[in-house]
Design a protein around this motif. Structure first.
Motif, PDB file in Angstrom:
ATOM      1  N   ALA A 303      16.087 -20.666  21.361  1.00  0.00           N
ATOM      2  CA  ALA A 303      16.797 -19.418  21.633  1.00  0.00           C
ATOM      3  C   ALA A 303      15.803 -18.431  22.235  1.00  0.00           C
ATOM      4  CB  ALA A 303      17.406 -18.842  20.359  1.00  0.00           C
ATOM      5  N   VAL A 304      16.103 -17.955  23.433  1.00  0.00           N
ATOM      6  CA  VAL A 304      15.221 -17.015  24.123  1.00  0.00           C
ATOM      7  C   VAL A 304      16.053 -15.847  24.637  1.00  0.00           C
ATOM      8  CG1 VAL A 304      13.402 -16.746  25.847  1.00  0.00           C
ATOM      9  CG2 VAL A 304      13.927 -19.030  24.955  1.00  0.00           C
ATOM     10  N   PRO A 305      15.748 -14.628  24.223  1.00  0.00           N
ATOM     11  CA  PRO A 305      16.453 -13.484  24.799  1.00  0.00           C
ATOM     12  C   PRO A 305      16.247 -13.438  26.313  1.00  0.00           C
ATOM     13  CG  PRO A 305      15.199 -12.831  22.856  1.00  0.00           C
ATOM     14  CD  PRO A 305      14.760 -14.228  23.204  1.00  0.00           C
ATOM     15  N   PRO A 306      17.139 -12.781  27.043  1.00  0.00           N
ATOM     16  CA  PRO A 306      16.939 -12.640  28.492  1.00  0.00           C
ATOM     17  C   PRO A 306      15.633 -11.912  28.774  1.00  0.00           C
ATOM     18  CG  PRO A 306      18.699 -11.191  27.713  1.00  0.00           C
ATOM     19  CD  PRO A 306      18.359 -12.095  26.586  1.00  0.00           C
ATOM     20  N   PRO A 307      15.049 -12.129  29.976  1.00  0.00           N
ATOM     21  CA  PRO A 307      13.716 -11.584  30.279  1.00  0.00           C
ATOM     22  C   PRO A 307      13.561 -10.101  29.987  1.00  0.00           C
ATOM     23  CG  PRO A 307      14.374 -13.121  31.987  1.00  0.00           C
ATOM     24  CD  PRO A 307      15.566 -12.969  31.081  1.00  0.00           C
ATOM     25  N   GLU A 308      14.598  -9.304  30.270  1.00  0.00           N
ATOM     26  CA  GLU A 308      14.473  -7.855  30.062  1.00  0.00           C
ATOM     27  C   GLU A 308      14.401  -7.484  28.582  1.00  0.00           C
ATOM     28  OE1 GLU A 308      18.951  -8.697  30.613  1.00  0.00           O
ATOM     29  OE2 GLU A 308      17.039  -9.389  31.459  1.00  0.00           O
ATOM     30  N   LEU A 309      14.768  -8.421  27.701  1.00  0.00           N
ATOM     31  CA  LEU A 309      14.661  -8.165  26.267  1.00  0.00           C
ATOM     32  C   LEU A 309      13.474  -8.891  25.641  1.00  0.00           C
ATOM     33  CD1 LEU A 309      18.402  -8.224  25.131  1.00  0.00           C
ATOM     34  CD2 LEU A 309      16.982  -6.269  25.760  1.00  0.00           C
ATOM     35  N   CYS A 310      12.724  -9.655  26.455  1.00  0.00           N
ATOM     36  CA  CYS A 310      11.477 -10.254  25.972  1.00  0.00           C
ATOM     37  C   CYS A 310      10.341  -9.242  26.032  1.00  0.00           C
ATOM     38  CB  CYS A 310      11.118 -11.489  26.814  1.00  0.00           C
ATOM     39  SG  CYS A 310      12.126 -12.933  26.453  1.00  0.00           S
ATOM     40  N   THR A 311      10.339  -8.424  27.081  1.00  0.00           N
ATOM     41  CA  THR A 311       9.339  -7.364  27.180  1.00  0.00           C
ATOM     42  C   THR A 311       9.799  -6.169  26.343  1.00  0.00           C
ATOM     43  OG1 THR A 311      10.414  -6.631  29.232  1.00  0.00           O
ATOM     44  CG2 THR A 311       8.517  -8.095  29.444  1.00  0.00           C
ATOM     45  N   ASP A 312       8.934  -5.170  26.180  1.00  0.00           N
ATOM     46  CA  ASP A 312       9.239  -4.042  25.311  1.00  0.00           C
ATOM     47  C   ASP A 312      10.458  -3.277  25.802  1.00  0.00           C
ATOM     48  OD1 ASP A 312       6.988  -4.840  23.988  1.00  0.00           O
ATOM     49  OD2 ASP A 312       5.749  -3.149  24.618  1.00  0.00           O
ATOM     50  N   ASN A 313      11.336  -2.917  24.888  1.00  0.00           N
ATOM     51  CA  ASN A 313      12.570  -2.218  25.241  1.00  0.00           C
ATOM     52  C   ASN A 313      13.122  -1.511  24.017  1.00  0.00           C
ATOM     53  OD1 ASN A 313      14.963  -4.048  24.021  1.00  0.00           O
ATOM     54  ND2 ASN A 313      13.288  -5.371  24.707  1.00  0.00           N
ATOM     55  N   GLY A 314      14.034  -0.573  24.246  1.00  0.00           N
ATOM     56  CA  GLY A 314      14.607   0.183  23.145  1.00  0.00           C
ATOM     57  C   GLY A 314      15.696  -0.547  22.391  1.00  0.00           C
ATOM     58  N   ALA A 315      16.367  -1.503  23.064  1.00  0.00           N
ATOM     59  CA  ALA A 315      17.466  -2.213  22.409  1.00  0.00           C
ATOM     60  C   ALA A 315      16.975  -3.010  21.208  1.00  0.00           C
ATOM     61  CB  ALA A 315      18.165  -3.133  23.415  1.00  0.00           C
ATOM     62  N   MET A 316      15.803  -3.614  21.332  1.00  0.00           N
ATOM     63  CA  MET A 316      15.296  -4.412  20.210  1.00  0.00           C
ATOM     64  C   MET A 316      14.948  -3.510  19.022  1.00  0.00           C
ATOM     65  SD  MET A 316      11.463  -5.592  21.389  1.00  0.00           S
ATOM     66  CE  MET A 316      10.047  -4.472  21.237  1.00  0.00           C
ATOM     67  N   ILE A 317      14.487  -2.286  19.305  1.00  0.00           N
ATOM     68  CA  ILE A 317      14.178  -1.342  18.224  1.00  0.00           C
ATOM     69  C   ILE A 317      15.464  -0.882  17.543  1.00  0.00           C
ATOM     70  CG2 ILE A 317      13.085   0.842  17.643  1.00  0.00           C
ATOM     71  CD1 ILE A 317      11.139  -1.330  18.630  1.00  0.00           C
ATOM     72  N   ALA A 318      16.474  -0.559  18.339  1.00  0.00           N
ATOM     73  CA  ALA A 318      17.752  -0.127  17.778  1.00  0.00           C
ATOM     74  C   ALA A 318      18.384  -1.234  16.938  1.00  0.00           C
ATOM     75  CB  ALA A 318      18.699   0.290  18.907  1.00  0.00           C
ATOM     76  N   TRP A 319      18.299  -2.486  17.433  1.00  0.00           N
ATOM     77  CA  TRP A 319      18.900  -3.597  16.689  1.00  0.00           C
ATOM     78  C   TRP A 319      18.173  -3.833  15.367  1.00  0.00           C
ATOM     79  CZ3 TRP A 319      23.103  -6.179  16.030  1.00  0.00           C
ATOM     80  CH2 TRP A 319      23.082  -7.387  15.321  1.00  0.00           C
ATOM     81  N   ALA A 320      16.840  -3.845  15.402  1.00  0.00           N
ATOM     82  CA  ALA A 320      16.092  -4.013  14.157  1.00  0.00           C
ATOM     83  C   ALA A 320      16.419  -2.889  13.179  1.00  0.00           C
ATOM     84  CB  ALA A 320      14.591  -4.052  14.438  1.00  0.00           C
ATOM     85  N   GLY A 321      16.554  -1.671  13.699  1.00  0.00           N
ATOM     86  CA  GLY A 321      16.941  -0.550  12.851  1.00  0.00           C
ATOM     87  C   GLY A 321      18.307  -0.754  12.231  1.00  0.00           C
ATOM     88  N   ALA A 322      19.246  -1.276  13.022  1.00  0.00           N
ATOM     89  CA  ALA A 322      20.596  -1.521  12.513  1.00  0.00           C
ATOM     90  C   ALA A 322      20.602  -2.620  11.456  1.00  0.00           C
ATOM     91  CB  ALA A 322      21.522  -1.892  13.673  1.00  0.00           C
ATOM     92  N   GLU A 323      19.806  -3.674  11.679  1.00  0.00           N
ATOM     93  CA  GLU A 323      19.718  -4.759  10.699  1.00  0.00           C
ATOM     94  C   GLU A 323      19.180  -4.235   9.365  1.00  0.00           C
ATOM     95  OE1 GLU A 323      21.141  -7.874  11.380  1.00  0.00           O
ATOM     96  OE2 GLU A 323      19.416  -9.009  12.152  1.00  0.00           O
TER      97      GLU A 323
END
Length: 360
Positions: A303-323
């Protein structure tokens, strides 16, 4: 718990990013906006990220990036259930900018604050993009990190192996710089390798076959430098062959180390639902192709996120916060930014007394 809507802020290195993500009650999620502003031009002349320049650039643009993320998602601060920010690890100046901004917004809007470990955000992104269930094996590979981690839940991470010297992304970038390729070196090495002969140079495969799933890249990087010095001056063809040989060695090392990582995870009693590839090096196509086979041979999937979510981004921070917020994990405004924050030291989700937090 009902659906959660979170703003995420990322400023740990040289991307200023903000995003809005929705986590549904069933555990699935969607990205409503994801704004990333690169500082490439500010650092290109130096051949790498200059911490002071990065922090100053975050200060100058972060408010606008957040406003754009909210606007693109069609929401206001009042609509949010919480505000998440990367609190480390990373360049401390940038971390301070993002976390301080998030605290101010949480206080002003009376929303819960979630201080997110940047590595945990990478670790959990595949749950957003691929709905990967626990447990799984994480290969986190970036400019600053190379780790194999057994992920059994939010906040529950067991490091199985890591690099004893350079990170894989760092080795790519330094090799590119050494061979005179443009910044950033990692993607430049991958492009040059496409035209090269991977068998021309006899480069080492450090730690191959060792049962402990650790990595060592400095010797490989040194071997490339010695070969380059031996045949200098380098032609374009020489550079392509060196890049192809270096990348082939990296692929061999990664596939071998991941096989031992899968074995180590099973020895600990966990059957991995997937092999998750995260971090900037996850965009490397040669690495991806090799790991698809490793996962299949190991009876699981990649399982590999799309390239734009492999590099640093705000969506991954928001998702981890939501989890974390879904499990009752919130942080007080006294939470301190951290330059170092090992993933294994992220606490399992536990609620914080409500008195320390602004009311939602």
């Amino acid at each position: 718990m009902s659906d959660l809507l979170l703003l995420g802020i990322e400023t740990t290195c040289d991307e200023t990013a903000a995003a809005v993500v929705r986590r549904r009650e069933d555990g699935s999620g969607s990205i409503l906006s994801n704004i990333v502003l690169s500082q490439f031009d500010e650092h290109a002349a130096y051949g790498g990220v200059v911490p002071e320049i990065a922090a100053r650039a975050h200060v100058e643009v972060l408010d606008d990036v957040i406003a754009r993320a909210l606007r693109a998602a069609g929401v206001t601060l009042a609509d949010l259930n919480g505000i998440a920010a990367a609190a480390g690890p990373g360049l401390i100046g940038g971390v301070i900018v993002g976390l301080t901004t998030a605290k101010a917004l949480a206080l002003a809007a009376r929303k819960p604050l979630v201080a997110v470990n940047h590595l945990e955000a990478h670790a959990l992104t595949a749950r957003l993009t691929d709905s990967v269930p626990f447990p799984y094996l994480l290969l986190l590979v970036s400019g600053g990190h190379t780790q194999l981690v057994c992920v059994t839940g939010v906040g529950r991470y067991e490091k199985l192996g890591g690099t004893i010297d350079d990170a894989i992304g760092e080795a790519f970038d330094k090799t590119g710089k050494m061979l005179g390729l443009p910044y950033p070196g990692g993607p430049a090495v991958e492009r040059a390798a496409l035209g090269g002969d991977p068998n021309r140079f006899a480069l080492p495969r450090p730690l191959l076959g060792r049962p402990e799933p650790n990595f060592s890249l400095s010797g490989l990087k040194t071997a490339v430098r010695l070969e380059a010095l031996r045949i200098a001056p380098l032609s374009d063809h020489d550079v392509e062959d060196l890049c192809a040989g270096f990348q082939a060695a990296i692929v061999d090392v990664v596939t071998d180390r991941v096989r031992y990582g899968l074995r180590a995870m099973r020895e600990r009693g966990h059957a991995p639902s997937a092999l998750v590839l995260a971090g900037g090096v996850g965009a490397n196509q040669a690495v991806r192709r090799a790991l698809h086979k490793v996962a299949a041979d190991g009876g699981t999937r990649l399982a590999v996120p799309p390239p734009e979510l492999c590099t640093d981004n705000g969506a991954m921070i928001a998702w981890a916060g939501a989890e974390r917020l879904a499990l009752g994990r919130r942080d007080g405004l006294e939470f301190s930014p951290r330059a170092r924050w090992p993933l294994a030291e992220v606490d399992a989700a536990q609620p914080v007394p409500a008195a320390t937090l602004p009311a939602a």
